[in-house]
Design a protein around this motif. Structure first.
Motif, PDB file in Angstrom:
ATOM      1  N   LYS A  11      -4.750  -0.804   4.479  1.00 48.31           N
ATOM      2  CA  LYS A  11      -4.960  -1.046   3.048  1.00 48.31           C
ATOM      3  C   LYS A  11      -4.435   0.127   2.210  1.00 48.31           C
ATOM      4  O   LYS A  11      -3.830  -0.075   1.162  1.00 48.31           O
ATOM      5  CB  LYS A  11      -6.446  -1.275   2.753  1.00 48.31           C
ATOM      6  CG  LYS A  11      -7.011  -2.519   3.342  1.00 48.31           C
ATOM      7  CD  LYS A  11      -6.656  -3.713   2.522  1.00 48.31           C
ATOM      8  CE  LYS A  11      -7.393  -4.931   3.034  1.00 48.31           C
ATOM      9  NZ  LYS A  11      -7.103  -6.102   2.251  1.00 48.31           N
ATOM     10  N   LEU A  12      -4.671   1.354   2.658  1.00 50.10           N
ATOM     11  CA  LEU A  12      -4.170   2.516   1.930  1.00 50.10           C
ATOM     12  C   LEU A  12      -2.645   2.556   1.921  1.00 50.10           C
ATOM     13  O   LEU A  12      -2.031   2.917   0.912  1.00 50.10           O
ATOM     14  CB  LEU A  12      -4.730   3.806   2.532  1.00 50.10           C
ATOM     15  CG  LEU A  12      -6.191   4.095   2.223  1.00 50.10           C
ATOM     16  CD1 LEU A  12      -6.678   5.290   3.027  1.00 50.10           C
ATOM     17  CD2 LEU A  12      -6.406   4.316   0.743  1.00 50.10           C
ATOM     18  N   PHE A  15      -1.516   0.055  -0.583  1.00 50.65           N
ATOM     19  CA  PHE A  15      -1.760   0.572  -1.921  1.00 50.65           C
ATOM     20  C   PHE A  15      -0.744   1.649  -2.297  1.00 50.65           C
ATOM     21  O   PHE A  15      -0.233   1.678  -3.414  1.00 50.65           O
ATOM     22  CB  PHE A  15      -3.182   1.140  -2.004  1.00 50.65           C
ATOM     23  CG  PHE A  15      -3.514   1.741  -3.342  1.00 50.65           C
ATOM     24  CD1 PHE A  15      -3.706   0.930  -4.440  1.00 50.65           C
ATOM     25  CD2 PHE A  15      -3.638   3.106  -3.490  1.00 50.65           C
ATOM     26  CE1 PHE A  15      -4.007   1.481  -5.670  1.00 50.65           C
ATOM     27  CE2 PHE A  15      -3.942   3.667  -4.708  1.00 50.65           C
ATOM     28  CZ  PHE A  15      -4.125   2.849  -5.808  1.00 50.65           C
ATOM     29  N   ASP A  18       2.428   0.160  -3.390  1.00 48.79           N
ATOM     30  CA  ASP A  18       2.258  -0.802  -4.469  1.00 48.79           C
ATOM     31  C   ASP A  18       2.468  -2.234  -3.998  1.00 48.79           C
ATOM     32  O   ASP A  18       3.172  -3.028  -4.614  1.00 48.79           O
ATOM     33  CB  ASP A  18       3.198  -0.473  -5.634  1.00 48.79           C
ATOM     34  CG  ASP A  18       2.740  -1.121  -6.929  1.00 48.79           C
ATOM     35  OD1 ASP A  18       1.534  -1.379  -7.061  1.00 48.79           O
ATOM     36  OD2 ASP A  18       3.593  -1.371  -7.796  1.00 48.79           O
ATOM     37  N   LEU A  22      -3.612  -4.874  -3.131  1.00 47.46           N
ATOM     38  CA  LEU A  22      -4.096  -3.843  -4.048  1.00 47.46           C
ATOM     39  C   LEU A  22      -3.078  -3.480  -5.112  1.00 47.46           C
ATOM     40  O   LEU A  22      -3.217  -2.478  -5.783  1.00 47.46           O
ATOM     41  CB  LEU A  22      -4.463  -2.578  -3.256  1.00 47.46           C
ATOM     42  CG  LEU A  22      -5.543  -2.758  -2.199  1.00 47.46           C
ATOM     43  CD1 LEU A  22      -5.715  -1.486  -1.408  1.00 47.46           C
ATOM     44  CD2 LEU A  22      -6.840  -3.169  -2.834  1.00 47.46           C
ATOM     45  N   SER A  23      -2.041  -4.293  -5.307  1.00 46.75           N
ATOM     46  CA  SER A  23      -0.970  -3.917  -6.220  1.00 46.75           C
ATOM     47  C   SER A  23      -1.329  -4.119  -7.686  1.00 46.75           C
ATOM     48  O   SER A  23      -0.545  -3.791  -8.554  1.00 46.75           O
ATOM     49  CB  SER A  23       0.293  -4.710  -5.907  1.00 46.75           C
ATOM     50  OG  SER A  23       0.046  -6.086  -6.090  1.00 46.75           O
ATOM     51  N   SER A  27       0.654   2.201 -10.211  1.00 53.03           N
ATOM     52  CA  SER A  27       1.090   3.149  -9.178  1.00 53.03           C
ATOM     53  C   SER A  27       1.038   4.572  -9.722  1.00 53.03           C
ATOM     54  O   SER A  27       1.998   5.066 -10.297  1.00 53.03           O
ATOM     55  CB  SER A  27       2.513   2.846  -8.743  1.00 53.03           C
ATOM     56  OG  SER A  27       2.544   1.766  -7.911  1.00 53.03           O
ATOM     57  N   PHE A  32      -4.326   6.879  -5.838  1.00 52.72           N
ATOM     58  CA  PHE A  32      -4.256   6.955  -4.369  1.00 52.72           C
ATOM     59  C   PHE A  32      -5.297   7.932  -3.851  1.00 52.72           C
ATOM     60  O   PHE A  32      -5.986   7.668  -2.873  1.00 52.72           O
ATOM     61  CB  PHE A  32      -2.852   7.365  -3.921  1.00 52.72           C
ATOM     62  CG  PHE A  32      -2.727   7.477  -2.438  1.00 52.72           C
ATOM     63  CD1 PHE A  32      -2.756   8.714  -1.816  1.00 52.72           C
ATOM     64  CD2 PHE A  32      -2.609   6.349  -1.665  1.00 52.72           C
ATOM     65  CE1 PHE A  32      -2.661   8.818  -0.445  1.00 52.72           C
ATOM     66  CE2 PHE A  32      -2.507   6.443  -0.290  1.00 52.72           C
ATOM     67  CZ  PHE A  32      -2.533   7.679   0.321  1.00 52.72           C
ATOM     68  N   THR A  35      -8.689   6.327  -4.144  1.00 48.94           N
ATOM     69  CA  THR A  35      -8.877   5.333  -3.087  1.00 48.94           C
ATOM     70  C   THR A  35      -9.157   6.002  -1.749  1.00 48.94           C
ATOM     71  O   THR A  35     -10.009   5.551  -0.984  1.00 48.94           O
ATOM     72  CB  THR A  35      -7.632   4.430  -2.976  1.00 48.94           C
ATOM     73  OG1 THR A  35      -7.359   3.853  -4.241  1.00 48.94           O
ATOM     74  CG2 THR A  35      -7.843   3.336  -1.947  1.00 48.94           C
TER      75      THR A  35
END
Length: 141
Positions: A11-12, A15, A18, A22-23, A27, A32, A35
């Protein structure tokens, strides 16, 4: 616990580049970092007030290997592999080969990624060097 950290890392990565799901966030580097900080909160606190989605959908009723792996067994892993691996390999393979054959590298890349993740899980459980049996099991299917 290892499974949850594995999913959180995917998931990270999504992210950070982007990509969905999670987009919808802009950005920006500070998001980040935020998160990454939230991902380190103990899982018990996060899961205490959440209803979890089902992990399986009657796997004994599968009619084929594709139905078993892709639609019935371990649904969350199937979803994250589709988001992280399939879309990336599809965008590359449709440029290199025709879209008719693009599903072959997608399937292969998904099984290779999944097998490597299972090798990591086994390594973290038994702390022995990988034998690559699990990898070959997934690749030869």
């Amino acid at each position: 616990m290892f499974f949850l950290s594995w999913m959180a890392n995917f998931k990270l990565l999504l992210f950070a580049f982007d990509k969905a799901p999670l987009s919808s966030f802009p950005s920006k580097p500070h998001l980040f970092i935020l998160t990454a900080f939230v991902a380190t909160i103990p899982v018990e606190i996060l899961l205490a007030s959440m209803e979890l989605e089902p992990q399986f959908k009657a796997p004994v009723r599968a009619t084929s290997l594709q139905d078993f792996w892709g639609h019935r067994l371990n649904l969350r892993v199937s979803n994250i592999l589709h988001s992280a691996i399939c879309s990336l390999v599809k965008s590359i393979s449709t440029l290199v080969i025709r879209s008719r054959w693009a599903s072959l590298p997608i399937t292969f890349a998904t099984f290779v990624t999944s097998s490597l993740m299972y090798e990591m899980i086994y390594y973290n459980i038994i702390y022995k060097s990988p034998t690559w049996k699990v990898t070959w099991f997934f690749i030869l299917q």
